[in-house]
Design an enzyme around this catalytic site. Structure first.
Site, PDB file in Angstrom:
ATOM      1  N   ARG A   1       0.875  -1.218  -0.122  1.00  0.00           N
ATOM      2  CA  ARG A   1      -0.042  -0.052   0.163  1.00  0.00           C
ATOM      3  C   ARG A   1       0.967   1.101  -0.037  1.00  0.00           C
ATOM      4  O   ARG A   1       1.829   1.232   0.513  1.00  0.00           O
ATOM      5  CB  ARG A   1      -0.979   0.071   1.127  1.00  0.00           C
ATOM      6  CG  ARG A   1      -2.114  -0.917   1.091  1.00  0.00           C
ATOM      7  CD  ARG A   1      -3.155  -0.466   0.259  1.00  0.00           C
ATOM      8  NE  ARG A   1      -4.283  -1.530   0.040  1.00  0.00           N
ATOM      9  CZ  ARG A   1      -4.255  -2.576  -0.764  1.00  0.00           C
ATOM     10  NH1 ARG A   1      -3.220  -2.691  -1.594  1.00  0.00           N
ATOM     11  NH2 ARG A   1      -5.479  -3.170  -0.765  1.00  0.00           N
TER      12      ARG A   1
ATOM     13  N   HIS B   1      -0.917   0.109  -9.893  1.00  0.00           N
ATOM     14  CA  HIS B   1      -1.435  -0.732  -9.030  1.00  0.00           C
ATOM     15  C   HIS B   1      -2.034  -1.892  -9.592  1.00  0.00           C
ATOM     16  O   HIS B   1      -3.370  -2.336  -9.905  1.00  0.00           O
ATOM     17  CB  HIS B   1      -2.652  -0.124  -8.364  1.00  0.00           C
ATOM     18  CG  HIS B   1      -3.252  -0.783  -6.895  1.00  0.00           C
ATOM     19  ND1 HIS B   1      -3.643  -0.035  -5.893  1.00  0.00           N
ATOM     20  CD2 HIS B   1      -3.408  -1.973  -6.681  1.00  0.00           C
ATOM     21  CE1 HIS B   1      -3.775  -1.052  -4.923  1.00  0.00           C
ATOM     22  NE2 HIS B   1      -3.750  -2.319  -5.420  1.00  0.00           N
TER      23      HIS B   1
HETATM   24  P1  NDP Z   1      -1.901 -11.613   5.053  1.00  0.00           P
HETATM   25  O1  NDP Z   1      -2.875 -11.085   6.054  1.00  0.00           O
HETATM   26  O2  NDP Z   1      -2.222 -13.060   4.545  1.00  0.00           O
HETATM   27  O3  NDP Z   1      -0.275 -11.438   5.591  1.00  0.00           O
HETATM   28  C1  NDP Z   1       0.201 -10.210   6.369  1.00  0.00           C
HETATM   29  C2  NDP Z   1       1.470 -10.755   6.671  1.00  0.00           C
HETATM   30  O4  NDP Z   1       2.155  -9.413   7.176  1.00  0.00           O
HETATM   31  C3  NDP Z   1       1.557 -11.914   7.714  1.00  0.00           C
HETATM   32  O5  NDP Z   1       2.725 -12.696   7.689  1.00  0.00           O
HETATM   33  C4  NDP Z   1       1.940 -11.102   8.964  1.00  0.00           C
HETATM   34  O6  NDP Z   1       2.493 -11.498  10.145  1.00  0.00           O
HETATM   35  C5  NDP Z   1       2.585  -9.936   8.520  1.00  0.00           C
HETATM   36  N1  NDP Z   1       2.359  -8.671   9.296  1.00  0.00           N
HETATM   37  C6  NDP Z   1       1.254  -7.836   9.690  1.00  0.00           C
HETATM   38  N2  NDP Z   1       1.653  -6.828  10.451  1.00  0.00           N
HETATM   39  C7  NDP Z   1       3.021  -6.987  10.841  1.00  0.00           C
HETATM   40  C8  NDP Z   1       3.895  -6.364  11.605  1.00  0.00           C
HETATM   41  N3  NDP Z   1       3.526  -5.170  12.441  1.00  0.00           N
HETATM   42  N4  NDP Z   1       5.123  -6.870  11.633  1.00  0.00           N
HETATM   43  C9  NDP Z   1       5.515  -7.808  10.958  1.00  0.00           C
HETATM   44  N5  NDP Z   1       4.710  -8.448  10.124  1.00  0.00           N
HETATM   45  C10 NDP Z   1       3.430  -8.208  10.169  1.00  0.00           C
HETATM   46  O7  NDP Z   1      -1.922 -10.648   3.956  1.00  0.00           O
HETATM   47  P2  NDP Z   1      -1.839 -10.863   2.227  1.00  0.00           P
HETATM   48  O8  NDP Z   1      -0.418 -11.585   2.171  1.00  0.00           O
HETATM   49  O9  NDP Z   1      -3.214 -11.583   1.661  1.00  0.00           O
HETATM   50  O10 NDP Z   1      -1.673  -9.327   1.617  1.00  0.00           O
HETATM   51  C11 NDP Z   1      -0.601  -8.525   1.912  1.00  0.00           C
HETATM   52  C12 NDP Z   1      -1.189  -7.125   1.393  1.00  0.00           C
HETATM   53  O11 NDP Z   1      -0.884  -7.099  -0.125  1.00  0.00           O
HETATM   54  C13 NDP Z   1      -2.525  -6.489   1.424  1.00  0.00           C
HETATM   55  O12 NDP Z   1      -2.939  -6.207   2.745  1.00  0.00           O
HETATM   56  C14 NDP Z   1      -2.616  -5.709   0.328  1.00  0.00           C
HETATM   57  O13 NDP Z   1      -2.353  -4.488   0.870  1.00  0.00           O
HETATM   58  C15 NDP Z   1      -1.584  -5.940  -0.440  1.00  0.00           C
HETATM   59  N6  NDP Z   1      -2.238  -6.243  -1.982  1.00  0.00           N
HETATM   60  C16 NDP Z   1      -1.589  -5.740  -2.846  1.00  0.00           C
HETATM   61  C17 NDP Z   1      -2.137  -6.087  -4.212  1.00  0.00           C
HETATM   62  C18 NDP Z   1      -1.602  -5.092  -5.359  1.00  0.00           C
HETATM   63  O14 NDP Z   1      -2.133  -5.213  -6.672  1.00  0.00           O
HETATM   64  N7  NDP Z   1      -0.582  -4.235  -5.299  1.00  0.00           N
HETATM   65  C19 NDP Z   1      -2.913  -7.054  -4.530  1.00  0.00           C
HETATM   66  C20 NDP Z   1      -3.288  -7.633  -3.199  1.00  0.00           C
HETATM   67  C21 NDP Z   1      -2.891  -7.158  -2.159  1.00  0.00           C
HETATM   68  P3  NDP Z   1       1.947 -12.793  10.912  1.00  0.00           P
HETATM   69  O15 NDP Z   1       1.815 -13.925   9.810  1.00  0.00           O
HETATM   70  O16 NDP Z   1       2.632 -13.232  11.945  1.00  0.00           O
HETATM   71  O17 NDP Z   1       0.453 -12.530  11.107  1.00  0.00           O
END
Ligand code: NDP
Length: 306
Positions: free
Chosen positions: A221, A269
């Site tokens: 994002r 995007h």
């Molecule tokens: P998930 O919710 O599956 O995974 C999020 C990951 O981030 C988890 O491993 C989590 O850790 C980690 N995380 C969250 N907060 C923290 C923190 N404070 N410190 C360290 N690690 C953290 O998300 P997705 O993989 O499905 O998607 C990720 C993002 O990709 C979406 O939220 C979206 O914003 C973006 N996206 C962009 C697109 C584009 O076209 N550019 C398309 C689709 C998505 P833990 O596993 O330990 O909980």
């Protein structure tokens, strides 16, 4: 038990058709067409106008049509009792992995640079073995991207909130693991969700912990990135370049300095885009589950914000 689609600025027809194909009898409204708010139990949305959910007293579910839910959670007026769901989709995951691999290959093999220059000027390139990739976020998308990069010969590390074990990936977690993770990263990929903890995480302090000349890829994002910190670090040579797919303001305004910056690569995007035909089934499956009082799939943990 009616469904409300809310996609301001987008043509909703493709979604209406995809949902009707799954559930021909579902009662469907497209916001802001006339409807009785009391009837709506299930909202399917992308970037709804903030505050509108207040008047939907029977709303049970707000379903994001993407993997991210920041566009919903950032609304302070979402009804407390409504569940928030998101999309988890094989194709979406594959598209992200291949896009990220493409950006990494483009960077190490200078592909866009050669295409842009249009002169015969072969540049030395680096190989997978020489790069250390760091993926921030090891969720559905980050984990798949990390594994794909590892399978393509890169040394890959990943950073998440909780501890992980992923074959072929060196894992770090939490604030305590962040410095070591950054120290070992020449190409940093952000695939974190946007939350109050991760907003502005790509900032000067973090960039300075990377080895000199590191490269940034942000496909998560726009709000993860402090834009003027990136520009400063690119201009003083701490960072060698950046590939950005997401921005604080989208479309990226014409006058934005990123457009003309020689070290910034921009995509609009498109890293991974939801295909309505592909995901209508899971949206309607949850709708039926709600009707039948069964547990829903892909519910977001509101406390964690993702
Ligand atoms: P998930 O919710 O599956 O995974 C999020 C990951 O981030 C988890 O491993 C989590 O850790 C980690 N995380 C969250 N907060 C923290 C923190 N404070 N410190 C360290 N690690 C953290 O998300 P997705 O993989 O499905 O998607 C990720 C993002 O990709 C979406 O939220 C979206 O914003 C973006 N996206 C962009 C697109 C584009 O076209 N550019 C398309 C689709 C998505 P833990 O596993 O330990 O909980």
């Amino acid at each position: 038990m009616s469904v409300l689609l809310i996609f301001p600025g987008r043509d909703p027809k493709i979604w209406v058709d995809a949902i009707k194909e799954q559930q021909p009898n579902v009662k469907l409204y497209v916001y802001p067409e006339e409807h009785n708010p009391e009837e709506i139990t299930y909202a399917v949305t992308w970037k709804h106008p903030k505050g509108i959910f207040n008047k939907y007293s029977n709303l049970k579910v707000i379903a994001s049509i993407g993997a991210g839910v920041d566009h919903i959670i950032s609304d302070p007026e979402i009804p407390k009792k409504a569940l928030i769901t998101r999309i988890i989709d094989e194709q979406l995951t594959l598209d992200m992995s291949t896009f990220v691999l493409g950006l990494v290959l483009d960077k190490i093999r200078n592909i866009s640079i050669h295409h842009g220059e249009k002169i015969w000027n072969p540049k030395a390139y680096s190989t997978a073995k020489e790069e250390k990739i760091g993926v921030m976020g090891l969720g559905v998308l980050g984990k798949a991207a990390a594994i794909n990069l590892s399978k393509n010969g890169f040394e890959v590390s990943g950073w998440s909130k909780s501890q992980k074990q992923i074959e072929g990936v060196n894992t770090y977690h939490g604030q305590n693991g962040l410095n070591d993770f950054l120290k070992n990263t020449s190409i940093l990929i952000c695939l974190l969700p946007l939350t109050s903890e991760t907003e502005c995480i790509l900032n000067k302090e973090l960039f300075e912990k990377l080895p000199k000349g590191a490269y940034i890829i942000n496909v998560a994002r726009g709000e993860h990135l402090v834009e003027y910190d990136l520009l400063e670090m690119l201009d003083n040579g701490q960072l060698s370049g950046a590939s950005l797919d997401v921005f604080r303001t989208e479309p990226l305004p014409e006058e934005h300095p990123f457009w003309k910056h020689p070290k910034v690569h921009i995509s609009p995007h498109i890293a991974s885009t939801t295909n309505p035909k592909q995901v209508a089934h899971q949206l309607m499956e949850n709708y039926l589950r709600l009707k039948e009082r069964k547990p829903l799939r892909n519910i977001v943990n509101l406390k964690k914000e993702y």
